[in-house]
Write an enzyme that holds these catalytic residues in place. Structure first.
Site, PDB file in Angstrom:
ATOM      1  N   HIS A   1       5.210  -2.728  -1.751  1.00 22.68           N
ATOM      2  CA  HIS A   1       3.753  -2.876  -1.680  1.00 22.68           C
ATOM      3  C   HIS A   1       3.322  -3.729  -2.878  1.00 22.68           C
ATOM      4  O   HIS A   1       2.559  -3.297  -3.730  1.00 22.68           O
ATOM      5  CB  HIS A   1       3.064  -1.508  -1.656  1.00 22.68           C
ATOM      6  CG  HIS A   1       1.673  -1.522  -1.094  1.00 22.68           C
ATOM      7  ND1 HIS A   1       1.271  -0.710  -0.046  1.00 22.68           N
ATOM      8  CD2 HIS A   1       0.579  -2.235  -1.433  1.00 22.68           C
ATOM      9  CE1 HIS A   1      -0.013  -0.925   0.215  1.00 22.68           C
ATOM     10  NE2 HIS A   1      -0.458  -1.842  -0.622  1.00 22.68           N
TER      11      HIS A   1
ATOM     12  N   ASN B   1       4.769  -4.097   3.024  1.00 18.42           N
ATOM     13  CA  ASN B   1       3.355  -3.944   3.328  1.00 18.42           C
ATOM     14  C   ASN B   1       2.707  -5.328   3.349  1.00 18.42           C
ATOM     15  O   ASN B   1       2.704  -6.035   2.336  1.00 18.42           O
ATOM     16  CB  ASN B   1       2.654  -3.098   2.261  1.00 18.42           C
ATOM     17  CG  ASN B   1       1.163  -2.940   2.565  1.00 18.42           C
ATOM     18  OD1 ASN B   1       0.799  -2.264   3.517  1.00 18.42           O
ATOM     19  ND2 ASN B   1       0.298  -3.577   1.785  1.00 18.42           N
ATOM     20  N   GLU B   2       2.186  -5.728   4.494  1.00 21.82           N
ATOM     21  CA  GLU B   2       1.328  -6.911   4.613  1.00 21.82           C
ATOM     22  C   GLU B   2       1.920  -8.196   4.035  1.00 21.82           C
ATOM     23  O   GLU B   2       1.423  -8.726   3.021  1.00 21.82           O
ATOM     24  CB  GLU B   2      -0.030  -6.641   3.951  1.00 21.82           C
ATOM     25  CG  GLU B   2      -0.748  -5.431   4.510  1.00 21.82           C
ATOM     26  CD  GLU B   2      -2.182  -5.298   4.004  1.00 21.82           C
ATOM     27  OE1 GLU B   2      -2.509  -5.929   2.980  1.00 21.82           O
ATOM     28  OE2 GLU B   2      -2.968  -4.582   4.627  1.00 21.82           O
TER      29      GLU B   2
ATOM     30  N   ASN C   1      -2.308  -2.305   9.636  1.00 25.18           N
ATOM     31  CA  ASN C   1      -3.420  -2.045   8.724  1.00 25.18           C
ATOM     32  C   ASN C   1      -4.639  -2.777   9.262  1.00 25.18           C
ATOM     33  O   ASN C   1      -4.603  -3.994   9.454  1.00 25.18           O
ATOM     34  CB  ASN C   1      -3.116  -2.564   7.310  1.00 25.18           C
ATOM     35  CG  ASN C   1      -2.000  -1.774   6.635  1.00 25.18           C
ATOM     36  OD1 ASN C   1      -1.528  -0.776   7.164  1.00 25.18           O
ATOM     37  ND2 ASN C   1      -1.587  -2.228   5.468  1.00 25.18           N
TER      38      ASN C   1
ATOM     39  N   GLU D   1      -2.964   1.892   7.672  1.00 28.85           N
ATOM     40  CA  GLU D   1      -4.126   1.875   6.776  1.00 28.85           C
ATOM     41  C   GLU D   1      -5.376   1.588   7.582  1.00 28.85           C
ATOM     42  O   GLU D   1      -5.362   0.745   8.480  1.00 28.85           O
ATOM     43  CB  GLU D   1      -4.035   0.768   5.702  1.00 28.85           C
ATOM     44  CG  GLU D   1      -3.054   1.033   4.591  1.00 28.85           C
ATOM     45  CD  GLU D   1      -2.985  -0.123   3.589  1.00 28.85           C
ATOM     46  OE1 GLU D   1      -4.001  -0.821   3.377  1.00 28.85           O
ATOM     47  OE2 GLU D   1      -1.896  -0.315   3.022  1.00 28.85           O
TER      48      GLU D   1
ATOM     49  N   TYR E   1      -8.832  -3.343   8.850  1.00 27.87           N
ATOM     50  CA  TYR E   1     -10.079  -3.153   8.091  1.00 27.87           C
ATOM     51  C   TYR E   1     -11.273  -3.784   8.783  1.00 27.87           C
ATOM     52  O   TYR E   1     -12.359  -3.226   8.803  1.00 27.87           O
ATOM     53  CB  TYR E   1      -9.931  -3.723   6.672  1.00 27.87           C
ATOM     54  CG  TYR E   1      -9.024  -2.860   5.825  1.00 27.87           C
ATOM     55  CD1 TYR E   1      -9.525  -1.760   5.150  1.00 27.87           C
ATOM     56  CD2 TYR E   1      -7.655  -3.097   5.771  1.00 27.87           C
ATOM     57  CE1 TYR E   1      -8.697  -0.925   4.405  1.00 27.87           C
ATOM     58  CE2 TYR E   1      -6.810  -2.272   5.036  1.00 27.87           C
ATOM     59  CZ  TYR E   1      -7.341  -1.187   4.360  1.00 27.87           C
ATOM     60  OH  TYR E   1      -6.516  -0.352   3.650  1.00 27.87           O
TER      61      TYR E   1
ATOM     62  N   ARG F   1       1.864   8.583   3.304  1.00 28.17           N
ATOM     63  CA  ARG F   1       2.437   7.244   3.156  1.00 28.17           C
ATOM     64  C   ARG F   1       2.265   6.794   1.703  1.00 28.17           C
ATOM     65  O   ARG F   1       1.145   6.702   1.209  1.00 28.17           O
ATOM     66  CB  ARG F   1       1.756   6.257   4.104  1.00 28.17           C
ATOM     67  CG  ARG F   1       2.225   4.827   3.894  1.00 28.17           C
ATOM     68  CD  ARG F   1       1.683   3.836   4.935  1.00 28.17           C
ATOM     69  NE  ARG F   1       2.171   2.500   4.602  1.00 28.17           N
ATOM     70  CZ  ARG F   1       1.399   1.506   4.163  1.00 28.17           C
ATOM     71  NH1 ARG F   1       0.085   1.650   4.050  1.00 28.17           N
ATOM     72  NH2 ARG F   1       1.921   0.339   3.847  1.00 28.17           N
TER      73      ARG F   1
HETATM   74  C1  GBH Z   1      -4.815  -3.522   2.025  1.00 27.95           C
HETATM   75  O1  GBH Z   1      -4.948  -4.885   2.031  1.00 27.95           O
HETATM   76  C2  GBH Z   1      -3.764  -3.152   1.054  1.00 27.95           C
HETATM   77  O2  GBH Z   1      -2.560  -2.799   1.704  1.00 27.95           O
HETATM   78  C3  GBH Z   1      -4.168  -2.075   0.098  1.00 27.95           C
HETATM   79  O3  GBH Z   1      -3.279  -2.035  -0.977  1.00 27.95           O
HETATM   80  C4  GBH Z   1      -5.591  -2.291  -0.340  1.00 27.95           C
HETATM   81  O4  GBH Z   1      -6.000  -1.401  -1.344  1.00 27.95           O
HETATM   82  C5  GBH Z   1      -6.463  -2.141   0.875  1.00 27.95           C
HETATM   83  O5  GBH Z   1      -6.067  -2.972   1.895  1.00 27.95           O
HETATM   84  C6  GBH Z   1      -7.944  -2.406   0.602  1.00 27.95           C
HETATM   85  O6  GBH Z   1      -8.157  -3.718   0.225  1.00 27.95           O
HETATM   86  O7  GBH Z   1     -10.744 -13.095   5.959  1.00 27.95           O
HETATM   87  O8  GBH Z   1      -9.803 -14.166   4.015  1.00 27.95           O
HETATM   88  O9  GBH Z   1     -11.523 -12.494   3.734  1.00 27.95           O
HETATM   89  C7  GBH Z   1      -5.963  -5.389   2.887  1.00 27.95           C
HETATM   90  C8  GBH Z   1      -5.900  -6.879   2.900  1.00 27.95           C
HETATM   91  C9  GBH Z   1      -8.104  -7.298   3.690  1.00 27.95           C
HETATM   92  C10 GBH Z   1      -6.307  -8.880   3.960  1.00 27.95           C
HETATM   93  C11 GBH Z   1      -8.995  -8.179   4.512  1.00 27.95           C
HETATM   94  C12 GBH Z   1      -7.227  -9.737   4.757  1.00 27.95           C
HETATM   95  C13 GBH Z   1      -9.511 -10.452   4.927  1.00 27.95           C
HETATM   96  C14 GBH Z   1      -9.157 -11.781   4.415  1.00 27.95           C
HETATM   97  N1  GBH Z   1      -6.720  -7.522   3.910  1.00 27.95           N
HETATM   98  N2  GBH Z   1      -8.587  -9.516   4.343  1.00 27.95           N
HETATM   99  S1  GBH Z   1     -10.402 -12.980   4.555  1.00 27.95           S
END
Ligand code: GBH
Length: 446
Positions: A123, A167-168, A294, A346, A296, A79
């Site tokens: 992106h 993306n997002e 995505n 992701e 995290y 990707r």
């Molecule tokens: C992704 O964004 C991106 O697509 C990528 O480019 C990037 O490198 C990767 O993640 C790592 O960061 O609760 O207000 O603290 C992730 C974006 C991360 C958005 C977690 C929401 C929590 C927001 N997300 N985040 S908050």
């Protein structure tokens, strides 16, 4: 419990992910126009280490070796994203042939190596010329985006296995126009919600523009979804979690999959809601072939702010490691929406890795991947249709406002020499994908 390839359906795709601005460099080569991230990085105080993407991983020059690396991991798919300012330096009008040539070589390079190309069209690197007239807060950007999408689809065609429009969009709107942490760094909720609406409209327009051009390629969108849990059963905390779910998740899911904005959020946003024209929601909600997720972390919401559970562990970003959230999210998506197949586009974690000799020991990241892949397998067992998983990221790269200080790669990048070194997590992933017992590949005592 050992995780193996057999814990996933036969057709399940494993891959790795990157994005253009984060890895390519060559910011002033090949006829590329400036993007909003070139501008943003030059504003003092925006990027924590004062860096930018001018060179990044120099992938623009090193892509053949990088594709070899991906192949070597045993991945079936890659990707990547396409930089709009390489294709249309001014965001509209004139096409830059060198930009299309670059991505054509890249896609053909993947096919030669048996890798399926999964392209993302946006992106976050918007052509600066479009920002000069309001960026995504300007409705016209949605139509410009669809035009760009069609140009790419006409050239790369069905060699690309899957196109994601955006993306997002939460990041490109709320994080960028309201929180101000990403380019263009504004702080205005009304503009942010206009941007979110125009992003989704642009998604719908782009899908419509590409459908006939690449009828047998999968078309979809990638959302950052973050399940929201209440800190306790108290009604105030439950309400806070409901709001967070609306803010991050339902504001995007409901227009795309139900052709409506969530009523509670529409009410909460009051006079800041976007102008929605007749037909917009039908456009946004037209059928797509996949949803990219995505994932995290989760949020834990209390009436007076977010809570960080003390017993949990946290990554270098300060994000809680919470694999159960991924199972919960996927099951909830299945229960609440009628969805096409899902890809995890992701998932990954930053840790402060160090090179020791020719090795990088990252047991926390190995554990993160093990647990989250286990969470995906569990969701599949519970009946969620998940067709693939892309680890974020192939290699360490430009982590937006955090610069190069945060490392998400399976592969370590020494930026002084551009040397790539497989981390233990890369060897673990390789073991899973190629069917070798993971334990033999992982060093350390984790
Ligand atoms: C992704 O964004 C991106 O697509 C990528 O480019 C990037 O490198 C990767 O993640 C790592 O960061 O609760 O207000 O603290 C992730 C974006 C991360 C958005 C977690 C929401 C929590 C927001 N997300 N985040 S908050």
């Amino acid at each position: 419990m050992t995780l193996t390839r057999k814990d996933f359906p036969d057709h399940f795709i494993f891959g790795v992910a990157t994005s253009s601005y984060q890895i390519e460099g060559a910011a002033h080569e090949g006829g590329r126009g400036p993007s909003i991230w070139d501008t943003f990085c030059r504003e003092p105080g925006r990027i924590l280490d004062g860096s930018n993407g001018d060179v990044a991983c120099d992938h623009y020059h090193r892509w053949p070796a990088d594709l070899d690396l991906i192949r070597g991991l045993g991945a079936q798919a890659y990707r990547f994203s396409i930089a709009w300012p390489r294709i249309q330096p001014d965001g509209k009008g004139a096409i830059n042939p060198a930009g299309l040539d670059f991505y054509e070589r890249l896609v053909d390079g993947m096919l030669e190596r048996g890798l399926q190309p999964y392209a993302t069209l946006y992106h976050w690197d918007l052509p600066q010329t479009l920002q000069d007239v309001g960026g995504w807060a300007n409705r016209d950007t949605a139509y410009r985006f669809a035009e760009y999408a069609r140009v790419v689809a006409e050239r790369l065609g069905e060699r690309v296995k899957s196109y994601a429009t955006l993306n997002e969009p939460w990041c490109s709107s709320l994080l960028s126009y309201e929180i101000g942490e990403h380019a263009p760094g504004l702080r205005d909720r009304r503009l942010a919600l206009a941007a979110a609406h125009h992003l989704m409209l642009g998604h719908g327009e782009a899908i419509a523009a590409m459908r006939d051009v690449v009828p047998s390629t999968g078309l979809g969108i990638v959302l950052n979804l973050q399940p929201a849990y209440p800190a306790s059963d108290r009604p105030e905390d439950v309400a806070a979690a409901r709001f967070a779910d609306g803010y991050f998740n339902r504001w995007f899911l409901d227009p795309i999959f139900r052709a409506e904005y969530p009523a509670d959020m529409w009410e909460a946003y009051g006079e800041n809601v976007p102008e929605v024209q007749d037909g917009d929601l039908a456009r946004i909600a037209q059928p797509i072939d996949f949803l990219g997720v995505n994932y995290y972390s989760r949020s834990v919401n209390g009436a007076s702010g977010n809570v960080k559970p003390a017993e949990s562990s946290y990554t270098h970003m300060g994000w809680e490691v919470y694999p159960q959230g991924l199972t919960d999210l996927l099951v909830r998506l299945k229960d609440d929406y009628t969805l096409p197949p899902i890809y995890i586009t992701e998932n990954g974690a930053a840790y402060p890795d160090r090179l020791s000799g020719q090795e990088v020991h990252d047991p926390e990241r190995v554990r993160y991947f093990q647990q989250h892949l286990g969470a995906v397998a569990e969701a599949v067992r519970q009946g969620v249709s998940v067709d693939g998983y892309f680890a974020w990221s192939l290699m360490d790269n430009f982590e937006w406002a955090h610069g190069y200080d945060k490392r998400f790669g399976l592969v370590y990048v020494d930026y002084a020499t551009q040397q790539r070194t497989l981390k233990d997590s890369a060897r673990w992933y390789q073991g899973l994908l190629t069917g070798q017992p993971e334990g033999q590949l992982v060093s350390g005592d984790d």
